[in-house]
Write a protein that holds these residues in place. Structure first.
Motif, mmCIF file in Angstrom:
data_model
loop_
_atom_site.group_PDB
_atom_site.id
_atom_site.type_symbol
_atom_site.label_atom_id
_atom_site.label_comp_id
_atom_site.label_asym_id
_atom_site.label_seq_id
_atom_site.Cartn_x
_atom_site.Cartn_y
_atom_site.Cartn_z
ATOM 1 N N VAL A 51 11.481 -7.000 -4.347
ATOM 2 C CA VAL A 51 10.500 -7.343 -5.375
ATOM 3 C C VAL A 51 9.446 -6.245 -5.407
ATOM 4 N N ALA A 52 9.251 -5.642 -6.575
ATOM 5 C CA ALA A 52 8.222 -4.606 -6.717
ATOM 6 C C ALA A 52 6.850 -5.237 -6.525
ATOM 7 N N THR A 53 5.972 -4.506 -5.850
ATOM 8 C CA THR A 53 4.628 -5.002 -5.578
ATOM 9 C C THR A 53 3.645 -3.843 -5.558
ATOM 10 N N GLU A 54 2.390 -4.159 -5.841
ATOM 11 C CA GLU A 54 1.328 -3.146 -5.817
ATOM 12 C C GLU A 54 0.699 -3.008 -4.427
ATOM 13 N N ALA A 55 1.103 -3.852 -3.488
ATOM 14 C CA ALA A 55 0.531 -3.794 -2.142
ATOM 15 C C ALA A 55 0.736 -2.391 -1.562
ATOM 16 N N PRO A 56 -0.334 -1.740 -1.114
ATOM 17 C CA PRO A 56 -0.228 -0.345 -0.684
ATOM 18 C C PRO A 56 0.667 -0.128 0.541
ATOM 19 N N ASP A 57 0.818 -1.137 1.374
ATOM 20 C CA ASP A 57 1.631 -0.981 2.584
ATOM 21 C C ASP A 57 3.018 -1.615 2.450
#
Length: 171
Positions: A51-57
């Motif tokens: 799942v694509a996510t904007e979470a930097p880590d």
């Protein structure tokens, strides 16, 4: 073609049943994504998805394989209509590579799905065999599973874990 496996196809024996030849390249990562077990499988259990996510880590650990791009029909058939086949950048051995990846289609996702124990064991086997980080393996091992009521299907899938396929070349 480079293929990034993050679910049951990390298990080389399982992937080798689905493609004419396979060459494991080793551990790889996919940034900007998280691993989920919510894709509705043909057997109605949960299967892995990214799942694509904007979470930097955010990162998904997996395995890079070299496959024959001209002979992927069986792999596409095994993955079925639930996945889109796309190319994404992965990190492998200090390099950024473009890899083919399966990502679940929204209409095939259900966060209430739980994987069968044998399916989770494919994922664990692949993670261990290809030297993924211990913390990642612990995370995979902690995933809740269910027992497959179809004991014949469960037994047939577990037998794959003991195979030594002839169509695997050294990485």
């Amino acid at each position: 073609m480079i293929y990034f496996a993050y679910g049951s196809n990390m298990c080389t024996a399982r992937l080798a049943r689905r493609v004419p030849s396979v060459r494991p390249l080793g551990a790889a990562t996919l940034a900007g994504h998280r691993l989920a077990w919510h894709l509705i499988g043909a057997d109605d259990s949960g299967k892995c998805n990214i799942v694509a996510t904007e979470a930097p880590d955010a990162i998904v650990h997996g395995v890079a394989f070299e496959l024959d791009a001209e002979r992927l029909e069986a792999l596409h058939a095994a993955e079925g209509p639930a996945y889109d086949f796309l190319e994404l950048p992965i990190e492998h051995a200090g390099d950024t590579l473009t890899a083919a990846v399966y990502r679940g289609r929204a209409e095939w996702l259900d966060d209430t799905r739980v994987p069968f124990d044998w399916y989770r064991d494919f994922v664990l086997d692949g993670a261990r065999a290809h030297g993924l980080p211990a913390a990642w393996i612990e995370r995979l091992n902690a995933v809740a599973t269910q027992v497959d009521a179809d004991s014949q299907r469960a037994r047939a899938n577990r037998e794959i874990l003991n195979e030594t396929p002839a169509n695997v070349t050294a990485g």
